[in-house]
Write an enzyme that holds these catalytic residues in place. Structure first.
Site: not given
Length: 247
Positions: A30, A130, A154
């Site tokens: 994180c 990533g 994301r």
């Protein structure tokens, strides 16, 4: 799990195993300052000896699958070289590697080559993470790194169809392409999903705006306003998205 206190982590790991879970995962990645400044998450990457102590204690306490999510390092990419032998030594069952450092946050420059090196040195399966935002990215990263799978973050918020698109691509099937209506409906559903009671509309618009613009990118649209354009109401966000998707 996230934290740095071994007794607390062990206690929580034992408690979690009373539930029907697939694995216990330790977060070493994180990048949020509020987390890493407490020497938790990615902050632990500054203290490899402490990580080894945590790994050993958790492996002893966990009878089911024990997994780890990590970044390459805190402010350098050499830390992963020290971690790989520790993951093997303590019998970690699966490792997810985000190819950036903690301080790099989400900026460009994902080191898939280093994920590949770690993958070739670990006896357990590795997942790559990533900057994977399409089925094309997924195929390229998998081929480049040799990983067994991917962790999507994301990119899945920007493109919720990506899971099916990856499966379709792998199986040689036609890859679904969302229509403008699909994309607009997704933004509307996302807005409703994250809207909390007693929250100002402007606050919700600001929360959803970046995600909406991410979704707009799926349409490769032209004439889209800048991310920080003044949008104050939900209807304005939807109008902008609709124009962008149909452009």
């Amino acid at each position: 799990m996230i934290g740095n206190d071994i007794p607390s982590l062990v206690r929580n790991a034992k408690e979690l195993q009373h539930y029907n879970i697939a694995a216990v995962d330790l977060n070493l990645g994180c990048p949020a300052p509020i987390v890493y400044k407490k020497c938790a998450g990615g902050g632990l990457l500054r203290d490899v000896p402490r990580i080894e102590g945590i790994l050993g204690a958790l492996r002893e306490a966990i009878s089911i699958k024990f997994t780890v999510k990590t970044r390459l390092g805190f402010d350098d990419t050499e830390t992963i070289d020290a971690l790989v032998p520790l993951f093997a030594k303590h019998g970690v069952d699966l490792v997810t590697i985000h190819g950036r450092t903690v301080l790099q946050m989400y900026r460009e420059g994902v080191r898939y080559d280093l994920i590949g090196q770690a993958t070739s040195s670990l006896p357990c399966p590795v997942l790559a993470n990533g900057n994977i935002s399409s089925h094309v990215d997924a195929a390229e990263v998998t081929q480049q790194t040799g990983v067994r799978g991917l962790m999507l973050g994301r990119g899945a918020i920007r493109n919720p169809w990506m899971f099916d698109q990856i499966r379709q691509h792998v199986h040689g099937q036609p890859v679904f392409q969302p229509t403008p209506a699909d994309r607009l409906r997704y933004v509307e559903e996302l807005y409703e999903c994250v809207t909390l009671p007693n929250t100002r509309e402007l606050d919700m618009v600001n929360r959803i705006k970046n995600t909406s613009f991410f979704a707009c990118k799926l349409g490769r649209c032209r004439g889209l306003p800048q991310r920080h354009a003044p949008l104050h109401h939900a209807c304005h966000v939807m109008e902008v998205c609709q124009r962008a998707f149909e452009a």
